[in-house]
Write a protein that holds these residues in place. Structure first.
Motif, PDB file in Angstrom:
ATOM      1  N   SER A 117      50.923  43.162  69.162  1.00 46.79           N
ATOM      2  CA  SER A 117      50.331  43.625  67.921  1.00 46.79           C
ATOM      3  C   SER A 117      51.241  44.628  67.238  1.00 46.79           C
ATOM      4  CB  SER A 117      48.973  44.261  68.193  1.00 46.79           C
ATOM      5  OG  SER A 117      48.431  44.759  66.995  1.00 46.79           O
ATOM      6  N   ALA A 118      51.136  44.674  65.878  1.00 47.65           N
ATOM      7  CA  ALA A 118      51.957  45.612  65.118  1.00 47.65           C
ATOM      8  C   ALA A 118      51.485  47.045  65.311  1.00 47.65           C
ATOM      9  CB  ALA A 118      51.941  45.242  63.640  1.00 47.65           C
ATOM     10  N   VAL A 119      50.221  47.247  65.569  1.00 45.65           N
ATOM     11  CA  VAL A 119      49.668  48.578  65.770  1.00 45.65           C
ATOM     12  C   VAL A 119      48.786  48.542  66.997  1.00 45.65           C
ATOM     13  CG1 VAL A 119      49.705  49.230  63.339  1.00 45.65           C
ATOM     14  CG2 VAL A 119      47.735  48.038  64.250  1.00 45.65           C
ATOM     15  N   ASP A 120      48.623  49.684  67.631  1.00 44.29           N
ATOM     16  CA  ASP A 120      47.765  49.713  68.808  1.00 44.29           C
ATOM     17  C   ASP A 120      46.307  49.807  68.399  1.00 44.29           C
ATOM     18  OD1 ASP A 120      47.107  52.443  68.312  1.00 44.29           O
ATOM     19  OD2 ASP A 120      49.008  53.035  69.243  1.00 44.29           O
ATOM     20  N   LEU A 121      45.424  49.637  69.371  1.00 45.96           N
ATOM     21  CA  LEU A 121      43.997  49.570  69.087  1.00 45.96           C
ATOM     22  C   LEU A 121      43.475  50.883  68.521  1.00 45.96           C
ATOM     23  CD1 LEU A 121      41.362  47.990  69.251  1.00 45.96           C
ATOM     24  CD2 LEU A 121      41.092  48.801  71.590  1.00 45.96           C
ATOM     25  N   ARG A 122      43.939  51.998  69.003  1.00 44.98           N
ATOM     26  CA  ARG A 122      43.438  53.278  68.539  1.00 44.98           C
ATOM     27  C   ARG A 122      43.790  53.523  67.080  1.00 44.98           C
ATOM     28  NH1 ARG A 122      45.781  57.143  73.122  1.00 44.98           N
ATOM     29  NH2 ARG A 122      47.500  55.694  72.775  1.00 44.98           N
ATOM     30  N   ARG A 123      45.015  53.226  66.724  1.00 44.93           N
ATOM     31  CA  ARG A 123      45.415  53.413  65.331  1.00 44.93           C
ATOM     32  C   ARG A 123      44.665  52.451  64.411  1.00 44.93           C
ATOM     33  NH1 ARG A 123      51.842  53.851  64.846  1.00 44.93           N
ATOM     34  NH2 ARG A 123      51.223  54.633  62.804  1.00 44.93           N
ATOM     35  N   ALA A 124      44.394  51.247  64.895  1.00 47.18           N
ATOM     36  CA  ALA A 124      43.624  50.306  64.097  1.00 47.18           C
ATOM     37  C   ALA A 124      42.207  50.809  63.865  1.00 47.18           C
ATOM     38  CB  ALA A 124      43.601  48.942  64.776  1.00 47.18           C
ATOM     39  N   LEU A 125      41.593  51.369  64.921  1.00 47.38           N
ATOM     40  CA  LEU A 125      40.237  51.900  64.773  1.00 47.38           C
ATOM     41  C   LEU A 125      40.202  53.062  63.788  1.00 47.38           C
ATOM     42  CD1 LEU A 125      38.891  51.795  68.449  1.00 47.38           C
ATOM     43  CD2 LEU A 125      38.155  50.382  66.510  1.00 47.38           C
ATOM     44  N   VAL A 126      41.201  53.948  63.874  1.00 48.48           N
ATOM     45  CA  VAL A 126      41.264  55.074  62.941  1.00 48.48           C
ATOM     46  C   VAL A 126      41.406  54.568  61.508  1.00 48.48           C
ATOM     47  CG1 VAL A 126      42.628  57.056  62.219  1.00 48.48           C
ATOM     48  CG2 VAL A 126      42.142  56.707  64.643  1.00 48.48           C
ATOM     49  N   SER A 127      42.274  53.579  61.318  1.00 47.65           N
ATOM     50  CA  SER A 127      42.488  53.036  59.969  1.00 47.65           C
ATOM     51  C   SER A 127      41.216  52.406  59.423  1.00 47.65           C
ATOM     52  CB  SER A 127      43.622  52.005  60.004  1.00 47.65           C
ATOM     53  OG  SER A 127      44.835  52.587  60.436  1.00 47.65           O
ATOM     54  N   LEU A 128      40.540  51.609  60.249  1.00 44.96           N
ATOM     55  CA  LEU A 128      39.331  50.926  59.790  1.00 44.96           C
ATOM     56  C   LEU A 128      38.194  51.903  59.511  1.00 44.96           C
ATOM     57  CD1 LEU A 128      39.456  47.861  62.201  1.00 44.96           C
ATOM     58  CD2 LEU A 128      39.744  47.799  59.720  1.00 44.96           C
ATOM     59  N   LEU A 129      38.020  52.886  60.383  1.00 51.66           N
ATOM     60  CA  LEU A 129      36.948  53.863  60.169  1.00 51.66           C
ATOM     61  C   LEU A 129      37.214  54.719  58.928  1.00 51.66           C
ATOM     62  CD1 LEU A 129      36.226  55.014  63.849  1.00 51.66           C
ATOM     63  CD2 LEU A 129      34.790  53.582  62.375  1.00 51.66           C
ATOM     64  N   LEU A 130      38.480  55.104  58.731  1.00 46.21           N
ATOM     65  CA  LEU A 130      38.808  55.893  57.544  1.00 46.21           C
ATOM     66  C   LEU A 130      38.611  55.063  56.274  1.00 46.21           C
ATOM     67  CD1 LEU A 130      39.848  58.567  56.423  1.00 46.21           C
ATOM     68  CD2 LEU A 130      42.181  57.675  56.641  1.00 46.21           C
ATOM     69  N   ALA A 131      38.991  53.786  56.328  1.00 47.91           N
ATOM     70  CA  ALA A 131      38.776  52.907  55.174  1.00 47.91           C
ATOM     71  C   ALA A 131      37.292  52.774  54.874  1.00 47.91           C
ATOM     72  CB  ALA A 131      39.395  51.537  55.429  1.00 47.91           C
ATOM     73  N   PHE A 132      36.473  52.636  55.905  1.00 47.49           N
ATOM     74  CA  PHE A 132      35.033  52.518  55.702  1.00 47.49           C
ATOM     75  C   PHE A 132      34.452  53.799  55.099  1.00 47.49           C
ATOM     76  CE2 PHE A 132      30.647  52.918  57.484  1.00 47.49           C
ATOM     77  CZ  PHE A 132      30.082  51.901  56.729  1.00 47.49           C
ATOM     78  N   GLY A 133      34.884  54.952  55.620  1.00 44.09           N
ATOM     79  CA  GLY A 133      34.383  56.224  55.102  1.00 44.09           C
ATOM     80  C   GLY A 133      34.785  56.466  53.668  1.00 44.09           C
ATOM     81  N   LEU A 134      36.068  56.208  53.334  1.00 46.20           N
ATOM     82  CA  LEU A 134      36.522  56.427  51.960  1.00 46.20           C
ATOM     83  C   LEU A 134      35.927  55.392  51.011  1.00 46.20           C
ATOM     84  CD1 LEU A 134      40.272  57.354  52.545  1.00 46.20           C
ATOM     85  CD2 LEU A 134      38.325  58.876  52.174  1.00 46.20           C
ATOM     86  N   GLY A 135      35.694  54.186  51.501  1.00 43.26           N
ATOM     87  CA  GLY A 135      35.011  53.188  50.669  1.00 43.26           C
ATOM     88  C   GLY A 135      33.605  53.625  50.315  1.00 43.26           C
ATOM     89  N   GLN A 136      32.926  54.282  51.255  1.00 42.55           N
ATOM     90  CA  GLN A 136      31.597  54.805  50.963  1.00 42.55           C
ATOM     91  C   GLN A 136      31.660  55.944  49.948  1.00 42.55           C
ATOM     92  OE1 GLN A 136      29.952  55.730  54.873  1.00 42.55           O
ATOM     93  NE2 GLN A 136      28.649  53.928  54.740  1.00 42.55           N
ATOM     94  N   VAL A 137      32.714  56.748  49.999  1.00 44.85           N
ATOM     95  CA  VAL A 137      32.875  57.813  49.007  1.00 44.85           C
ATOM     96  C   VAL A 137      32.998  57.214  47.605  1.00 44.85           C
ATOM     97  CG1 VAL A 137      34.399  59.652  48.214  1.00 44.85           C
ATOM     98  CG2 VAL A 137      33.892  59.429  50.651  1.00 44.85           C
ATOM     99  N   VAL A 138      33.814  56.162  47.479  1.00 46.84           N
ATOM    100  CA  VAL A 138      33.954  55.491  46.184  1.00 46.84           C
ATOM    101  C   VAL A 138      32.603  54.941  45.721  1.00 46.84           C
ATOM    102  CG1 VAL A 138      35.029  53.549  44.985  1.00 46.84           C
ATOM    103  CG2 VAL A 138      36.380  54.940  46.562  1.00 46.84           C
ATOM    104  N   ALA A 139      31.842  54.335  46.643  1.00 47.68           N
ATOM    105  CA  ALA A 139      30.531  53.783  46.300  1.00 47.68           C
ATOM    106  C   ALA A 139      29.553  54.887  45.887  1.00 47.68           C
ATOM    107  CB  ALA A 139      29.976  52.992  47.473  1.00 47.68           C
ATOM    108  N   LEU A 140      29.603  56.043  46.560  1.00 48.12           N
ATOM    109  CA  LEU A 140      28.715  57.146  46.207  1.00 48.12           C
ATOM    110  C   LEU A 140      29.027  57.691  44.817  1.00 48.12           C
ATOM    111  CD1 LEU A 140      28.522  59.098  49.606  1.00 48.12           C
ATOM    112  CD2 LEU A 140      26.668  57.854  48.474  1.00 48.12           C
ATOM    113  N   VAL A 141      30.316  57.798  44.490  1.00 46.27           N
ATOM    114  CA  VAL A 141      30.693  58.250  43.150  1.00 46.27           C
ATOM    115  C   VAL A 141      30.202  57.259  42.104  1.00 46.27           C
ATOM    116  CG1 VAL A 141      32.649  58.742  41.627  1.00 46.27           C
ATOM    117  CG2 VAL A 141      32.672  59.562  43.980  1.00 46.27           C
TER     118      VAL A 141
END
Length: 227
Positions: A12-36
Protein backbone atom coordinates in the motif's frame (compact mmCIF):
# COMPACT_ATOMS: atom_id res chain seq x y z
CA UNK A 1 4.37 -11.70 17.60
CA UNK A 2 2.77 -11.94 14.16
CA UNK A 3 1.36 -8.70 12.83
CA UNK A 4 -2.16 -9.80 11.91
CA UNK A 5 -2.76 -6.44 10.24
CA UNK A 6 0.32 -6.70 8.07
CA UNK A 7 -1.59 -8.14 5.14
CA UNK A 8 -3.75 -5.04 5.03
CA UNK A 9 -0.86 -2.69 4.42
CA UNK A 10 1.41 -4.78 2.20
CA UNK A 11 2.06 -3.00 -1.07
CA UNK A 12 0.00 0.00 0.00
CA UNK A 13 1.04 3.60 -0.64
CA UNK A 14 0.14 4.59 2.93
CA UNK A 15 -0.13 2.63 6.13
CA UNK A 16 -3.40 1.88 7.86
CA UNK A 17 -2.98 4.46 10.60
CA UNK A 18 -2.33 7.32 8.23
CA UNK A 19 -5.29 6.24 6.11
CA UNK A 20 -7.56 6.26 9.16
CA UNK A 21 -6.35 9.73 10.16
CA UNK A 22 -6.94 11.01 6.62
CA UNK A 23 -10.43 9.53 6.39
CA UNK A 24 -11.52 10.70 9.83
CA UNK A 25 -10.20 14.22 9.21
CA UNK A 26 -11.97 14.31 5.84
CA UNK A 27 -15.21 13.23 7.50
CA UNK A 28 -14.88 15.84 10.25
CA UNK A 29 -14.05 18.70 7.89
CA UNK A 30 -16.82 17.62 5.53
CA UNK A 31 -19.25 17.95 8.41
CA UNK A 32 -17.91 21.45 9.11
CA UNK A 33 -18.65 22.43 5.51
CA UNK A 34 -22.16 20.92 5.83
CA UNK A 35 -22.79 22.79 9.11
CA UNK A 36 -21.79 26.11 7.54
CA UNK A 37 -24.16 25.35 4.66
CA UNK A 38 -27.05 24.66 7.05
CA UNK A 39 -26.31 27.79 9.08
CA UNK A 40 -26.29 30.08 6.04
CA UNK A 41 -29.01 28.43 3.95
CA UNK A 42 -31.90 30.60 2.79
CA UNK A 43 -34.89 29.48 0.75
CA UNK A 44 -37.36 26.63 0.58
CA UNK A 45 -35.56 23.95 -1.43
CA UNK A 46 -33.60 22.54 1.52
CA UNK A 47 -32.38 19.00 0.92
CA UNK A 48 -31.14 16.76 3.70
CA UNK A 49 -29.56 14.46 1.13
CA UNK A 50 -27.46 17.37 -0.16
CA UNK A 51 -26.10 17.92 3.36
CA UNK A 52 -25.30 14.21 3.66
CA UNK A 53 -23.53 14.30 0.30
CA UNK A 54 -21.26 17.09 1.56
CA UNK A 55 -20.40 15.19 4.74
CA UNK A 56 -19.77 11.87 3.00
CA UNK A 57 -18.45 13.13 -0.34
CA UNK A 58 -15.24 14.21 1.32
CA UNK A 59 -14.73 10.67 2.65
CA UNK A 60 -15.24 9.15 -0.80
CA UNK A 61 -12.78 11.50 -2.51
CA UNK A 62 -10.27 10.94 0.29
CA UNK A 63 -10.57 7.18 -0.15
CA UNK A 64 -10.04 7.49 -3.91
CA UNK A 65 -6.95 9.67 -3.46
CA UNK A 66 -5.52 7.22 -0.92
CA UNK A 67 -6.18 4.34 -3.29
CA UNK A 68 -4.59 6.09 -6.24
CA UNK A 69 -1.50 7.31 -4.41
CA UNK A 70 1.20 8.00 -6.99
CA UNK A 71 0.09 5.26 -9.39
CA UNK A 72 -0.74 6.55 -12.84
CA UNK A 73 -2.51 3.33 -13.80
CA UNK A 74 -4.70 3.49 -10.68
CA UNK A 75 -5.58 7.11 -11.43
CA UNK A 76 -6.65 6.23 -14.96
CA UNK A 77 -8.72 3.33 -13.62
CA UNK A 78 -10.51 5.57 -11.10
CA UNK A 79 -11.20 8.19 -13.78
CA UNK A 80 -12.66 5.55 -16.10
CA UNK A 81 -14.80 4.14 -13.29
CA UNK A 82 -16.15 7.57 -12.33
CA UNK A 83 -16.95 8.41 -15.96
CA UNK A 84 -19.28 5.40 -16.04
CA UNK A 85 -21.29 6.74 -13.10
CA UNK A 86 -24.19 9.02 -14.05
CA UNK A 87 -25.29 11.61 -11.49
CA UNK A 88 -28.86 12.64 -12.26
CA UNK A 89 -29.29 15.05 -9.34
CA UNK A 90 -29.22 18.69 -10.46
CA UNK A 91 -28.30 21.55 -8.15
CA UNK A 92 -30.17 24.67 -9.27
CA UNK A 93 -28.34 27.03 -6.93
CA UNK A 94 -24.66 27.75 -7.80
CA UNK A 95 -24.05 28.17 -4.08
CA UNK A 96 -24.97 24.53 -3.46
CA UNK A 97 -22.50 23.47 -6.14
CA UNK A 98 -19.72 25.41 -4.41
CA UNK A 99 -20.41 23.70 -1.09
CA UNK A 100 -20.33 20.25 -2.68
CA UNK A 101 -17.12 21.19 -4.46
CA UNK A 102 -15.64 22.42 -1.17
CA UNK A 103 -16.45 19.08 0.48
CA UNK A 104 -14.80 17.21 -2.38
CA UNK A 105 -11.77 19.50 -2.15
CA UNK A 106 -11.44 18.70 1.55
CA UNK A 107 -11.46 15.01 0.71
CA UNK A 108 -8.81 15.42 -1.97
CA UNK A 109 -6.54 17.39 0.36
CA UNK A 110 -6.90 14.81 3.13
CA UNK A 111 -6.34 11.98 0.67
CA UNK A 112 -3.08 13.60 -0.41
CA UNK A 113 -2.28 14.05 3.30
CA UNK A 114 -2.03 17.80 2.90
CA UNK A 115 -3.60 18.23 6.33
CA UNK A 116 -2.51 21.84 6.75
CA UNK A 117 -4.14 22.84 3.47
CA UNK A 118 -7.32 20.95 4.42
CA UNK A 119 -7.59 22.61 7.83
CA UNK A 120 -6.71 26.10 6.61
CA UNK A 121 -8.95 25.82 3.54
CA UNK A 122 -11.93 24.66 5.59
CA UNK A 123 -11.41 27.43 8.15
CA UNK A 124 -11.15 30.17 5.54
CA UNK A 125 -14.04 28.81 3.46
CA UNK A 126 -16.32 28.45 6.50
CA UNK A 127 -15.32 31.78 8.03
CA UNK A 128 -15.65 33.61 4.73
CA UNK A 129 -19.07 32.13 4.06
CA UNK A 130 -20.32 33.07 7.52
CA UNK A 131 -18.94 36.59 7.12
CA UNK A 132 -20.69 37.07 3.76
CA UNK A 133 -23.91 35.71 5.25
CA UNK A 134 -23.83 37.98 8.32
CA UNK A 135 -22.89 41.14 6.42
CA UNK A 136 -25.44 40.48 3.65
CA UNK A 137 -22.77 40.91 0.99
CA UNK A 138 -24.20 41.02 -2.54
CA UNK A 139 -27.80 41.62 -1.44
CA UNK A 140 -29.83 44.17 -3.33
CA UNK A 141 -33.08 45.89 -2.46
CA UNK A 142 -35.80 44.17 -4.46
CA UNK A 143 -39.47 45.18 -4.86
CA UNK A 144 -41.72 43.59 -2.28
CA UNK A 145 -44.39 42.67 -4.77
CA UNK A 146 -46.67 43.52 -7.65
CA UNK A 147 -49.79 45.60 -6.98
CA UNK A 148 -52.69 45.31 -9.44
CA UNK A 149 -56.05 47.07 -9.50
CA UNK A 150 -58.51 48.80 -11.79
CA UNK A 151 -59.51 52.41 -11.18
CA UNK A 152 -61.66 55.05 -12.88
CA UNK A 153 -59.91 57.24 -15.40
CA UNK A 154 -60.55 60.45 -13.47
CA UNK A 155 -58.15 63.05 -12.00
CA UNK A 156 -59.65 62.76 -8.51
CA UNK A 157 -59.13 59.00 -8.40
CA UNK A 158 -55.56 59.28 -9.71
CA UNK A 159 -54.72 61.88 -7.08
CA UNK A 160 -56.14 59.68 -4.29
CA UNK A 161 -54.19 56.68 -5.58
CA UNK A 162 -50.92 58.60 -5.67
CA UNK A 163 -51.46 59.89 -2.14
CA UNK A 164 -52.04 56.41 -0.72
CA UNK A 165 -49.05 54.95 -2.58
CA UNK A 166 -46.74 57.70 -1.30
CA UNK A 167 -47.97 57.15 2.27
CA UNK A 168 -47.49 53.37 2.29
CA UNK A 169 -44.66 52.70 -0.18
CA UNK A 170 -41.00 53.51 -0.01
CA UNK A 171 -40.78 53.17 -3.79
CA UNK A 172 -43.35 52.41 -6.47
CA UNK A 173 -43.10 52.31 -10.24
CA UNK A 174 -45.78 51.84 -12.84
CA UNK A 175 -45.25 48.64 -14.84
CA UNK A 176 -48.36 48.47 -17.04
CA UNK A 177 -51.34 50.72 -17.67
CA UNK A 178 -54.10 49.69 -20.05
CA UNK A 179 -57.74 50.36 -20.74
CA UNK A 180 -60.49 48.17 -19.33
CA UNK A 181 -64.30 48.19 -19.57
CA UNK A 182 -64.30 50.08 -22.88
CA UNK A 183 -62.12 52.90 -21.59
CA UNK A 184 -64.10 53.73 -18.46
CA UNK A 185 -61.55 51.99 -16.24
CA UNK A 186 -57.77 51.74 -16.30
CA UNK A 187 -55.91 48.64 -15.20
CA UNK A 188 -52.81 49.53 -13.16
CA UNK A 189 -49.81 47.37 -12.24
CA UNK A 190 -47.11 48.72 -9.89
CA UNK A 191 -43.90 47.28 -8.53
CA UNK A 192 -43.81 48.48 -4.93
CA UNK A 193 -41.62 48.40 -1.83
CA UNK A 194 -43.67 49.06 1.29
CA UNK A 195 -42.25 51.05 4.17
CA UNK A 196 -43.02 48.25 6.64
CA UNK A 197 -44.56 44.77 6.26
CA UNK A 198 -47.51 45.68 8.50
CA UNK A 199 -48.58 48.36 6.01
CA UNK A 200 -49.43 45.84 3.28
CA UNK A 201 -52.95 45.11 4.56
CA UNK A 202 -53.61 48.80 5.14
CA UNK A 203 -52.50 49.60 1.61
CA UNK A 204 -54.93 47.10 0.09
CA UNK A 205 -57.85 48.17 2.29
CA UNK A 206 -57.35 51.88 1.63
CA UNK A 207 -57.16 51.32 -2.11
CA UNK A 208 -60.38 49.32 -2.00
CA UNK A 209 -62.05 52.19 -0.12
CA UNK A 210 -61.56 54.58 -3.06
CA UNK A 211 -64.82 54.83 -5.04
CA UNK A 212 -64.55 52.92 -8.30
CA UNK A 213 -61.35 50.99 -7.47
CA UNK A 214 -61.82 47.24 -8.06
CA UNK A 215 -59.90 43.95 -8.07
CA UNK A 216 -57.07 45.08 -5.78
CA UNK A 217 -54.41 42.37 -5.42
CA UNK A 218 -50.90 42.42 -3.98
CA UNK A 219 -48.67 39.56 -5.12
CA UNK A 220 -45.64 39.30 -2.87
CA UNK A 221 -42.33 38.10 -4.18
CA UNK A 222 -39.22 36.94 -2.36
CA UNK A 223 -36.09 36.66 -4.55
CA UNK A 224 -34.30 34.33 -2.12
CA UNK A 225 -36.93 31.59 -2.34
CA UNK A 226 -36.63 28.82 -4.87
CA UNK A 227 -39.97 27.18 -5.63
Amino acid sequence: MIDWLGWLTQGSAVDLRRALVSLLLAFGLGQVVALVYMATFRGLSYSRSAVHSMAMGSVITCMLMLAVGSSLAAGIGVAVGLSAVRFRTTLRDPRDVMFVFAALGVGIACGLQAFGAALAGTAIFGGGTLLLHVTGYGARRQPDGLLRFTAPSMPDAEEALAKILRAHCQTFSLVTLREAAQGTLMEHAYQISVRAPELRASLVSRLQAIPGVQDVSLMLQEPTLDL
